[in-house]
Scaffold this motif. Structure first.
Motif, PDB file in Angstrom:
ATOM      1  N   ILE A 198       0.830  -1.196   0.000  1.00  9.84           N
ATOM      2  CA  ILE A 198       0.000   0.000   0.000  1.00  9.84           C
ATOM      3  C   ILE A 198       0.868   1.251   0.000  1.00  9.84           C
ATOM      4  N   ARG A 199       1.912   1.268   0.825  1.00  2.98           N
ATOM      5  CA  ARG A 199       2.806   2.442   0.864  1.00  2.98           C
ATOM      6  C   ARG A 199       3.456   2.678  -0.484  1.00  2.98           C
ATOM      7  N   ASP A 200       3.898   1.595  -1.136  1.00  2.01           N
ATOM      8  CA  ASP A 200       4.560   1.729  -2.438  1.00  2.01           C
ATOM      9  C   ASP A 200       3.595   2.286  -3.483  1.00  2.01           C
ATOM     10  N   ARG A 201       2.346   1.820  -3.446  1.00  2.00           N
ATOM     11  CA  ARG A 201       1.384   2.313  -4.427  1.00  2.00           C
ATOM     12  C   ARG A 201       1.055   3.788  -4.180  1.00  2.00           C
ATOM     13  N   VAL A 202       0.947   4.171  -2.930  1.00  2.00           N
ATOM     14  CA  VAL A 202       0.689   5.581  -2.607  1.00  2.00           C
ATOM     15  C   VAL A 202       1.851   6.447  -3.072  1.00  2.00           C
ATOM     16  N   ALA A 203       3.095   5.978  -2.816  1.00  2.00           N
ATOM     17  CA  ALA A 203       4.271   6.743  -3.242  1.00  2.00           C
ATOM     18  C   ALA A 203       4.331   6.851  -4.756  1.00  2.00           C
ATOM     19  N   ALA A 204       4.002   5.763  -5.442  1.00  2.00           N
ATOM     20  CA  ALA A 204       4.036   5.780  -6.912  1.00  2.00           C
ATOM     21  C   ALA A 204       2.986   6.721  -7.484  1.00  2.00           C
ATOM     22  N   ALA A 205       1.893   6.926  -6.764  1.00  2.00           N
ATOM     23  CA  ALA A 205       0.839   7.816  -7.246  1.00  2.00           C
ATOM     24  C   ALA A 205       1.306   9.254  -7.276  1.00  2.00           C
ATOM     25  N   GLY A 206       2.310   9.585  -6.473  1.00  2.00           N
ATOM     26  CA  GLY A 206       2.808  10.960  -6.449  1.00  2.00           C
ATOM     27  C   GLY A 206       1.821  11.943  -5.877  1.00  2.00           C
ATOM     28  N   LEU A 207       0.893  11.471  -5.070  1.00  2.00           N
ATOM     29  CA  LEU A 207      -0.141  12.314  -4.488  1.00  2.00           C
ATOM     30  C   LEU A 207      -0.161  12.135  -2.977  1.00  2.00           C
ATOM     31  N   THR A 208      -0.710  13.119  -2.310  1.00  2.00           N
ATOM     32  CA  THR A 208      -1.022  12.964  -0.896  1.00  2.00           C
ATOM     33  C   THR A 208      -2.460  12.468  -0.809  1.00  2.00           C
ATOM     34  N   ILE A 209      -2.605  11.234  -0.343  1.00  2.00           N
ATOM     35  CA  ILE A 209      -3.929  10.624  -0.230  1.00  2.00           C
ATOM     36  C   ILE A 209      -4.232  10.382   1.238  1.00  2.00           C
ATOM     37  N   GLU A 210      -5.343  10.918   1.696  1.00  2.00           N
ATOM     38  CA  GLU A 210      -5.755  10.733   3.079  1.00  2.00           C
ATOM     39  C   GLU A 210      -6.675   9.521   3.183  1.00  2.00           C
ATOM     40  N   PHE A 211      -6.522   8.783   4.268  1.00  4.96           N
ATOM     41  CA  PHE A 211      -7.368   7.622   4.511  1.00  4.96           C
ATOM     42  C   PHE A 211      -8.238   7.864   5.739  1.00  4.96           C
ATOM     43  N   ARG A 212      -9.484   7.443   5.641  1.00  7.20           N
ATOM     44  CA  ARG A 212     -10.381   7.417   6.777  1.00  7.20           C
ATOM     45  C   ARG A 212     -10.964   6.007   6.853  1.00  7.20           C
ATOM     46  N   PHE A 213     -10.672   5.299   7.941  1.00  7.87           N
ATOM     47  CA  PHE A 213     -11.131   3.927   8.110  1.00  7.87           C
ATOM     48  C   PHE A 213     -12.280   3.888   9.107  1.00  7.87           C
ATOM     49  N   ILE A 214     -13.366   3.241   8.696  1.00  6.18           N
ATOM     50  CA  ILE A 214     -14.497   3.002   9.582  1.00  6.18           C
ATOM     51  C   ILE A 214     -14.662   1.493   9.720  1.00  6.18           C
ATOM     52  N   GLU A 223      -7.077  -4.560  16.157  1.00  5.01           N
ATOM     53  CA  GLU A 223      -5.726  -4.044  16.384  1.00  5.01           C
ATOM     54  C   GLU A 223      -4.919  -4.030  15.096  1.00  5.01           C
ATOM     55  N   ARG A 224      -5.147  -4.986  14.240  1.00  5.88           N
ATOM     56  CA  ARG A 224      -4.398  -5.029  12.977  1.00  5.88           C
ATOM     57  C   ARG A 224      -4.831  -3.888  12.061  1.00  5.88           C
ATOM     58  N   LEU A 225      -6.081  -3.498  12.162  1.00  7.94           N
ATOM     59  CA  LEU A 225      -6.535  -2.341  11.394  1.00  7.94           C
ATOM     60  C   LEU A 225      -5.889  -1.071  11.938  1.00  7.94           C
ATOM     61  N   LYS A 226      -5.715  -0.999  13.244  1.00 11.21           N
ATOM     62  CA  LYS A 226      -5.014   0.143  13.843  1.00 11.21           C
ATOM     63  C   LYS A 226      -3.565   0.202  13.367  1.00 11.21           C
ATOM     64  N   GLU A 227      -2.916  -0.952  13.289  1.00 11.38           N
ATOM     65  CA  GLU A 227      -1.528  -0.990  12.816  1.00 11.38           C
ATOM     66  C   GLU A 227      -1.434  -0.500  11.374  1.00 11.38           C
ATOM     67  N   LEU A 228      -2.420  -0.875  10.566  1.00 18.37           N
ATOM     68  CA  LEU A 228      -2.411  -0.436   9.170  1.00 18.37           C
ATOM     69  C   LEU A 228      -2.523   1.085   9.087  1.00 18.37           C
ATOM     70  N   THR A 229      -3.395   1.677   9.870  1.00 14.17           N
ATOM     71  CA  THR A 229      -3.543   3.135   9.834  1.00 14.17           C
ATOM     72  C   THR A 229      -2.277   3.825  10.329  1.00 14.17           C
ATOM     73  N   THR A 230      -1.602   3.206  11.282  1.00  9.71           N
ATOM     74  CA  THR A 230      -0.331   3.776  11.757  1.00  9.71           C
ATOM     75  C   THR A 230       0.701   3.778  10.642  1.00  9.71           C
ATOM     76  N   GLN A 231       0.789   2.681   9.910  1.00  7.11           N
ATOM     77  CA  GLN A 231       1.746   2.595   8.805  1.00  7.11           C
ATOM     78  C   GLN A 231       1.418   3.585   7.701  1.00  7.11           C
ATOM     79  N   LEU A 232       0.134   3.846   7.496  1.00  9.51           N
ATOM     80  CA  LEU A 232      -0.282   4.794   6.460  1.00  9.51           C
ATOM     81  C   LEU A 232      -0.259   6.237   6.949  1.00  9.51           C
ATOM     82  N   LYS A 233       0.086   6.422   8.223  1.00 12.53           N
ATOM     83  CA  LYS A 233       0.136   7.751   8.849  1.00 12.53           C
ATOM     84  C   LYS A 233      -1.203   8.471   8.715  1.00 12.53           C
TER      85      LYS A 233
END
Length: 391
Positions: A198-214, A223-233
């Motif tokens: 996911i990080r690589d695809r976001v970086a390749a997009a060359g955009l700032t993309i915000e995520f909102r997880f519900i 907890e694993r969903l929390k870890e994912l949001t942490t990695q995606l900042k």
């Protein structure tokens, strides 16, 4: 050839088209015109090349200057979990919420859920576009239940949707709102690999993309969903359990948070300029014209037209209407403060008494500050209604 006459004489023209470039006399002007005979095929080729240059040039102008004028303020992808679980509540919430989204938003819909390794375990149901709210609602109602939660591939492909050919970049915000009933990917248990993808695809997009997880009725591992949001900042996920709670949180992220952001931007842009003008007005008493000049220049450069245009398209709630009206008032009052500051500076430079222009300026600044405080209070109240907010 035209021969210049002596003073008082008549001009004389002599046809020298057969001459070899020789001019005789002290008052002669010679003009030579040369023609190059080209074969018809070459002439046609030159015309085609010149036409191509004009087309390419006009295309560059369109891509560089004209097309971005039509770029949306927000681009939002709704990414919904179609794997096993209460899919009906998710689609019902989305159908209700999307109808109240911003008029200037470009939105799309993608679902995930299916067999591991299958090409159709994530599908873009509606592509980006403005005015497609009804299309998204209808597509949401037609989503079919999938088998496995292919969360990772859904996110990766959702990021890729932002970089399709001729895709317009958002003027302000690119975001993906994920509604998931699963905290982990069912097909790839390697969390680090998933996060890296996911990080690589976001970086390749060359955009700032915000995520909102519900997270909705997440049972496997929140907890694993929390870890994912942490990695995606990104923000931590908001977990909901009831359909009503899901609708409320989805409404917040889809329709209210943009109102809060654009309104806050108006305050963040205009308030500092008025503060500097206040300081400059005091400095004028000591002859510091340079401070006033700089403050006025910054104030005139403070533009919030995009933010107010965004608010104009988000009037589906009483809070949005109030904040839009306050933002417009702030912009108008800031213009009055600039006008009063300019008059004060002119009086100071001319050596006139500053009592009257200073009083006019003070009244304008006080009027602005009163509305600014009102808007700050409204933003604080609205912010408290969001996930994690305190009333």
């Amino acid at each position: 050839m035209r021969v210049e006459p002596p003073p008082g004489g008549e001009p004389v023209s002599i046809d020298l088209r057969g001459a070899q470039g020789i001019s005789v006399g002290d008052h002669t002007v010679q003009k030579n015109t040369f023609w190059i005979a080209l074969p018809p095929a070459v002439r046609r080729l030159l015309i085609v090349v010149l036409a191509g240059v004009l087309v390419v040039g006009s295309g560059f102008v369109a891509v560089r200057w004209i097309v971005p004028m039509f770029a949306p303020i927000y681009k939002t992808t709704f990414l919904i979990d179609a794997a096993e679980g209460d899919l009906a509540s998710v689609t019902n919430a989305l159908t209700t919420v999307v109808g109240n989204s911003g008029e200037h938003d470009s939105q799309s819909l993608r679902s995930f859920g299916g067999d591991c390794g299958s090409e159709d375990n994530t599908t873009q149901l509606v592509g980006f576009g403005t005015g497609n709210r009804q299309e998204i609602a209808e597509a949401a109602r037609s989503v079919r239940q999938g088998s496995k939660a292919t969360l990772q591939r859904g996110i990766v492909e959702a990021v890729g949707d932002f970089t399709t050919p001729m895709s317009l970049k958002a003027k302000q915000v690119n975001r993906i709102i994920v509604v998931t009933r699963h905290g982990k990917d069912a097909c790839d248990p390697d969390d680090e690999f998933v996060q890296a993808q996911i990080r690589d695809r976001v970086a390749a997009a060359g955009l700032t993309i915000e995520f909102r997880f519900i997270g909705y009725q997440v049972l496997d591992d929140g907890e694993r969903l929390k870890e994912l949001t942490t990695q995606l900042k990104s923000q931590e996920p908001t977990f909901t359990n009831s359909p009503e709670e899901l609708k409320r949180v989805l409404t917040w992220f889809a329709t209210i948070e943009p109102v809060l952001r654009s309104s806050q931007s108006v305050v963040n842009v205009l308030n500092p300029t008025v503060d500097k003008l206040n300081s400059a007005s005091e400095a004028l008493k000591n002859g510091r014209f340079d401070l006033a000049d700089n403050a006025l220049a910054e104030a005139r450069d403070a533009v919030v037209d995009i933010e107010i245009k965004d608010l104009d398209g988000r009037t589906s709630s009483a809070e949005a209407v109030r904040l839009r009206d306050l933002a417009v008032r702030l912009r108008t009052l800031q213009a009055s403060v600039i006008e009063a500051a300019d008059a004060l500076l002119t009086s100071a430079r001319s050596g006139r008494n500053l009592a009257e222009p200073l009083a006019v300026y003070t009244k304008a600044a006080d009027g602005y500050n009163a509305v600014a405080r009102e808007m700050t209070d409204a933003l604080t109240s609205l912010r408290a209604q969001g996930p994690g907010g305190t009333r």
